[in-house]
Write an enzyme that holds these catalytic residues in place. Structure first.
Site, PDB file in Angstrom:
ATOM      1  N   ASP A  34       0.836  -1.209   0.000  1.00 26.04           N
ATOM      2  CA  ASP A  34       0.000   0.000   0.000  1.00 26.04           C
ATOM      3  C   ASP A  34       0.865   1.250   0.000  1.00 26.04           C
ATOM      4  OD1 ASP A  34      -2.076  -1.720   0.125  1.00 26.04           O
ATOM      5  OD2 ASP A  34      -2.809  -1.126   2.095  1.00 26.04           O
ATOM      6  N   GLU A 117     -11.783   9.055  13.039  1.00 23.94           N
ATOM      7  CA  GLU A 117     -12.117   7.625  13.086  1.00 23.94           C
ATOM      8  C   GLU A 117     -10.958   6.807  12.521  1.00 23.94           C
ATOM      9  OE1 GLU A 117     -15.770   7.084  10.863  1.00 23.94           O
ATOM     10  OE2 GLU A 117     -16.434   9.076  11.464  1.00 23.94           O
ATOM     11  N   LYS A 119      -9.369   4.317   9.968  1.00 22.16           N
ATOM     12  CA  LYS A 119      -9.617   3.964   8.561  1.00 22.16           C
ATOM     13  C   LYS A 119      -9.417   2.455   8.436  1.00 22.16           C
ATOM     14  CE  LYS A 119      -8.464   5.330   3.834  1.00 22.16           C
ATOM     15  NZ  LYS A 119      -8.205   3.998   3.249  1.00 22.16           N
ATOM     16  N   ARG A 140     -18.452  -0.995  -3.539  1.00 24.19           N
ATOM     17  CA  ARG A 140     -18.266   0.375  -4.023  1.00 24.19           C
ATOM     18  C   ARG A 140     -18.132   0.415  -5.542  1.00 24.19           C
ATOM     19  NH1 ARG A 140     -13.155   4.056  -2.287  1.00 24.19           N
ATOM     20  NH2 ARG A 140     -12.072   2.531  -3.548  1.00 24.19           N
ATOM     21  N   GLU A 174     -17.398  -0.855   6.109  1.00 21.67           N
ATOM     22  CA  GLU A 174     -16.183  -1.493   5.606  1.00 21.67           C
ATOM     23  C   GLU A 174     -16.189  -2.955   6.043  1.00 21.67           C
ATOM     24  OE1 GLU A 174     -12.549  -0.381   3.435  1.00 21.67           O
ATOM     25  OE2 GLU A 174     -14.471   0.583   3.828  1.00 21.67           O
ATOM     26  N   CYS A 408      15.316 -34.070   0.400  1.00 21.34           N
ATOM     27  CA  CYS A 408      14.237 -33.719   1.335  1.00 21.34           C
ATOM     28  C   CYS A 408      14.734 -33.819   2.767  1.00 21.34           C
ATOM     29  CB  CYS A 408      13.041 -34.644   1.129  1.00 21.34           C
ATOM     30  SG  CYS A 408      11.735 -34.414   2.363  1.00 21.34           S
ATOM     31  N   CYS A 431       7.269 -40.062   2.067  1.00 18.85           N
ATOM     32  CA  CYS A 431       7.669 -38.954   2.947  1.00 18.85           C
ATOM     33  C   CYS A 431       6.577 -38.687   3.983  1.00 18.85           C
ATOM     34  CB  CYS A 431       7.911 -37.693   2.118  1.00 18.85           C
ATOM     35  SG  CYS A 431       8.430 -36.285   3.122  1.00 18.85           S
TER      36      CYS A 431
END
Length: 666
Positions: A34, A117, A119, A140, A174, A408, A431
């Protein structure tokens, strides 16, 4: 930067932000953080401010980022669901306050109060109520038109189906997933080797936009309401008063809503929210500052994208330095070997981080990680810890390179990375890390078809240590099975009968059940038909396997590697001793009239089931395909044949009826 350079950069930024917005909003698969996206938007907004002649309405500075999917019915919002202008410094809060106060003075408004408030980091939705009953819910979308997700929203437990007043009202909220629930979801996905959700916001968005509401219902969605979009028959003076009313109606209102009398209180509240951010049960990506006076809001108005009476202050992601003490590898249920960073414990965004996933070999190389490095970590979306970068300037020369294992770490079998894949996988069929998944596949309907041996029973058998290997299925005793259920004698007898019956399965079922990578049902039938015994397949050379039609180099490699493993040889010997058939039961056919021919089946067949028709084609040397192409020889068309028939006609491919197929195959 001159005008031409600015124009070019604006174009680049618009393309980038549009692409990343599509990944974030429409596909729920973000490719950057973000913060990185926000910084691109800040740069774009600043350039457009400096060069206003290059502004156009298609820029994401001028419109809401999401689009409306064609998968859902469209809903036109009576009141647009706008986005907020983001700011990143306290100086910008001062600028906002100055602008608001100037407008208040011009309009004779004596005092300006705010509400601050949290967010919430989720997906915005509008809920519409008629006469107090929930009638419709929408995302929205692009702000003007959203997606009808009413049925999905009805599965969210905190959305009231009926509120405490028989009024017509539309509210905005939200939809989100709490931090704890998100961590649980991702832990389950990690254990099942499913792709992890990048952050809680995208997990919530993807869950809400499912076409099947049962999937949505299985996800831990929640909602906080934060605005009245439209209400009939009531008026309010302040936003805070509105929120209190929504609380009384029975809505789950944003719990962090703090009235502020002045700018000083606004800044103190933002700082306070920043400090409590770590202890909140839900993720936030900022604090919202709103003018409280609703009539003043109307005067201030909105732009095409954002209201002028609110802004969103975005907190920077908290980053900390720590030491990468070691890298260890975990083996998942499908055999994928995942490197994990062992860190010197450090507190980030409220929790102590001591380890995090390094995803795969490519991630380690891309970050140039060495054991002993000083690294910077942060929590992606304030939830998932991630290594952001290496501080190479702090290297001492004692750091060690890390190489992904080619053996492995759990069972010692060869671990391989196939071309085009990022993952390294264990190839061992015995495995212990893969045992549950291997057992589930082995007994499945398309494989050995052992009815009654479902996932729950398999897990119980493993927990009680009644099985530790695939071949142990054939050593199970009646009394062991009966003990799994209350009054379990009938269940035990049915399961014993089903296990014994599976010993007589055709060879192709056993090949399918072994779970050889890239080898499905059709390839298993090809191998059984050509080689007749499991030993012949095990001894086939790579060159020989590669020459079989529809096998190819990748599959041939996979088959050869599988049968070369000591664990595979051990399992096959155990299955033989248990009495499991390893020979093809199908009569060797000399009739290969369909050899080299490809059939596509479409529509409803009357004389055959789809599988019966496919078996006839394969028995006579032909093959079937799920799609029509130029390589298709025949399309067998039944009733209500659709697009495949249309495509076959356009390509001039021979179309045959059931009667014609019957004559061809007799």
């Amino acid at each position: 930067m001159n005008k031409e350079q600015a124009k070019k950069r604006i174009g680049e930024l618009r393309n980038k932000t549009e692409y990343y917005a599509q990944k974030y909003y429409d596909e729920d698969k973000p490719e950057i953080s973000d913060f990185e996206y926000d910084m691109l938007m800040v740069e774009l907004r600043n350039l457009e401010k400096e060069y206003p002649e290059f502004i156009n309405k298609e820029s994401l500075t001028q419109k809401v980022g999401g689009h409306v999917s064609e998968k859902f019915e469209k809903v036109t919002h009576e009141v647009p669901l706008q986005s907020l202008q983001d700011i990143f410094s306290l100086d910008e809060i001062d600028e906002f306050d100055n602008r608001i106060k100037k407008s208040a003075e011009e309009n004779g408004i004596k005092e300006v109060k705010y509400v601050v408030e949290t967010k919430i980091d989720g997906l915005s939705a509008a809920l519409e109520y008629k006469n107090g009953k929930f009638v419709r819910g929408a995302t929205r979308g692009n702000g003007l038109v959203g997606e009808d997700v009413t049925q999905n929203l009805k599965t969210v437990k905190t959305i009231p189906i009926e509120i405490n007043d028989k009024i017509d009202i539309t509210v905005r909220g939200e939809v989100f997933i709490s931090k704890e629930d998100f961590e649980k979801m991702n832990q389950e996905r990690l254990e099942n080797e499913e792709e992890l959700f990048a952050n809680a916001r995208n997990a919530a968005a993807g869950s809400l936009r499912q076409l099947d509401s049962k999937i949505t219902a299985s996800r831990p969605l929640d909602i906080y309401i934060f605005n009245v979009q439209k209400i009939d028959g009531k008026e309010f003076d302040s936003h805070f008063e509105e929120l209190e009313y929504l609380d009384n109606l029975g809505f789950n209102v944003n719990p962090v809503r703090i009235p502020c009398d002045n700018l000083k209180e606004v800044k103190e509240t933002i700082e306070k929210i920043g400090e409590m951010r770590e202890t909140l049960t839900f993720g936030i990506d900022g604090a919202v500052i709103k003018v409280d006076n609703l009539k003043f809001r109307e005067i201030l108005g909105t732009t095409a994208k954002t209201p002028r009476w609110a802004i969103a202050y975005k907190y920077p992601p908290e980053q900390k330095e720590t030491k990468l003490k070691d890298i260890v590898c975990q083996v998942g249920r499908t055999g994928v070997i995942t490197p994990m960073a062992i860190l010197e414990p450090v507190k980030v965004a409220g929790s102590t981080i001591s380890k995090t996933t390094l995803h795969n070999e490519d991630f380690i190389k891309e970050k140039e990680l060495k054991i002993g490095d000083t690294v910077v970590i942060q929590k992606a979306g304030d939830v998932i810890p991630e290594i952001v970068k290496v501080l190479k300037e702090k290297r001492t020369g004692e750091e060690k390179d890390f190489e992904m294992p080619r053996i492995c770490p759990v069972c010692g079998a060869e671990a391989i990375r196939e071309e085009g894949e990022a993952a390294i996988r264990c190839t061992g069929i015995e495995c212990p890390a893969k045992l549950f998944r291997n057992l589930v596949h082995f007994v499945s309907r398309e494989a050995m078809n052992i009815d009654g041996l479902g996932e729950n029973i398999i897990q119980q058998l493993l927990d009680r240590e009644l099985i530790s290997n695939i071949s142990d299925i054939y050593e199970l005793k009646f009394e062991d099975i009966a003990s799994l259920k209350k009054n379990g004698k009938k269940f035990a007898q049915n399961l014993v009968d089903s296990i014994n019956a599976s010993k007589q399965n055709d060879l192709y079922r056993l090949i399918t059940a072994l779970g050889i990578r890239h080898v499905g049902g059709k390839a298993s039938k090809l191998l059984a038909k050509k080689y007749r015994t499991i030993d012949n397949i095990a001894n086939a050379s790579l060159e020989e396997l590669s020459e079989i039609n529809d096998i190819g180099e990748v599959m041939a490699n996979s088959i050869r590697e599988f049968f070369m493993q000591e664990q595979t040889k051990d399992l096959i010997e155990k299955l033989k001793k248990a009495g499991v058939n390893t020979i093809s039961l199908e009569e060797e056919s000399t009739d290969n009239r369909f050899e080299g021919k490809t059939f596509v089946l479409t529509g409803s067949l009357e004389k055959y089931t789809r599988k019966e028709a496919e078996d006839i084609i394969e028995k006579l040397g032909g093959k079937t395909s799920g799609s029509v192409s130029k390589k298709t020889d025949y399309v067998l068309a039944g009733e209500e044949a659709g697009s495949k028939l249309t495509k076959a006609q356009s390509l001039g491919i021979t179309i045959i009826s059931e009667e014609e197929f019957e004559k061809m195959s007799q």
